[in-house]
Design an enzyme around this catalytic site. Structure first.
Site, short mmCIF file in Angstrom:
data_model
loop_
_atom_site.label_atom_id
_atom_site.label_comp_id
_atom_site.label_asym_id
_atom_site.label_seq_id
_atom_site.Cartn_x
_atom_site.Cartn_y
_atom_site.Cartn_z
CB VAL A 1 -0.96 0.03 1.21
CG1 VAL A 1 -2.02 -1.07 1.08
CG2 VAL A 1 -0.22 -0.10 2.52
CB SER A 2 0.56 4.45 -1.66
OG SER A 2 0.55 3.76 -2.88
CB THR A 3 -0.64 6.33 2.69
OG1 THR A 3 -1.93 5.71 2.70
CG2 THR A 3 -0.50 7.19 1.45
#
Length: 188
Positions: free
Chosen positions: A9-11
């Site tokens: 996931v990015s965050t």
């Protein structure tokens, strides 16, 4: 054969639970590794790089969706080539792609081209939106670091701190500090 699974996931506020659940349905025995990093490139993605390092002949890397692995064709082909060189394969569950087959490799390359095309379109739309906002006077760009932080960093350098340490202590980027010090030197 070992099944390695990669969830990304990015965050920090996002979770990998959906990805992990999908992978566990197909591969309950998979060794799942998680990473919370941007997928814009493979740089800085230590978990992915470690998996690519330890994967061996006959092993398989499994991801839920293509965009969890790579967002541009260059990174995708680099990853697939690294796996092929080791005699390993890649499976993307959502699209039912397995690079262990010729049709899987061909389909993956086509998807990679479209993924990169989508990213480029998004960048073009963003640039058009910024240009429109600028023309209407609604966009001022990135705000410069607060002047007091820059002044603090300069004083720390004058007090003997390294530029890196001074920038860190003041809460600004070292490039900002270098730029301001250069401006001061040019004005003299």
């Amino acid at each position: 054969m070992t099944i390695f699974a990669y969830c990304r996931v990015s965050t920090l506020d996002q979770e990998t639970a959906i990805q992990e659940e999908a992978i566990r349905k197909s591969y309950p025995q998979a060794k799942i590794r998680h990473e919370k990093k941007s997928g814009a490139s493979t740089q800085g993605r230590e978990v992915l790089l470690l998996l690519l390092d330890v994967i061996a002949e006959g092993d398989k890397l499994v991801v839920w969706k293509l965009d969890r692995l790579a967002r541009n064709l260059h990174d995708l082909t680099t990853i697939v080539k690294a796996l092929e060189d080791k005699g390993a394969s890649l499976e993307i569950l959502d699209q039912r792609i397995d690079t262990g087959t010729a049709s899987g490799r061909a389909f993956l390359q086509m998807l990679g081209v479209f993924a990169e095309f989508e990213t480029n379109l998004r960048k073009e739309r963003q640039a058009a939106g910024i240009a429109k906002a600028k023309s209407e006077g609604r966009y001022t760009g990135r705000q410069p670091a607060a002047q007091y932080k820059v002044t603090k960093a300069i004083r720390l350098v004058e007090a003997g701190y390294s530029k890196q340490k001074a920038a860190s202590e003041a809460g600004i980027g070292v490039a900002t500090l270098y730029r301001r010090l250069k401006e001061i030197a040019d004005d003299k």
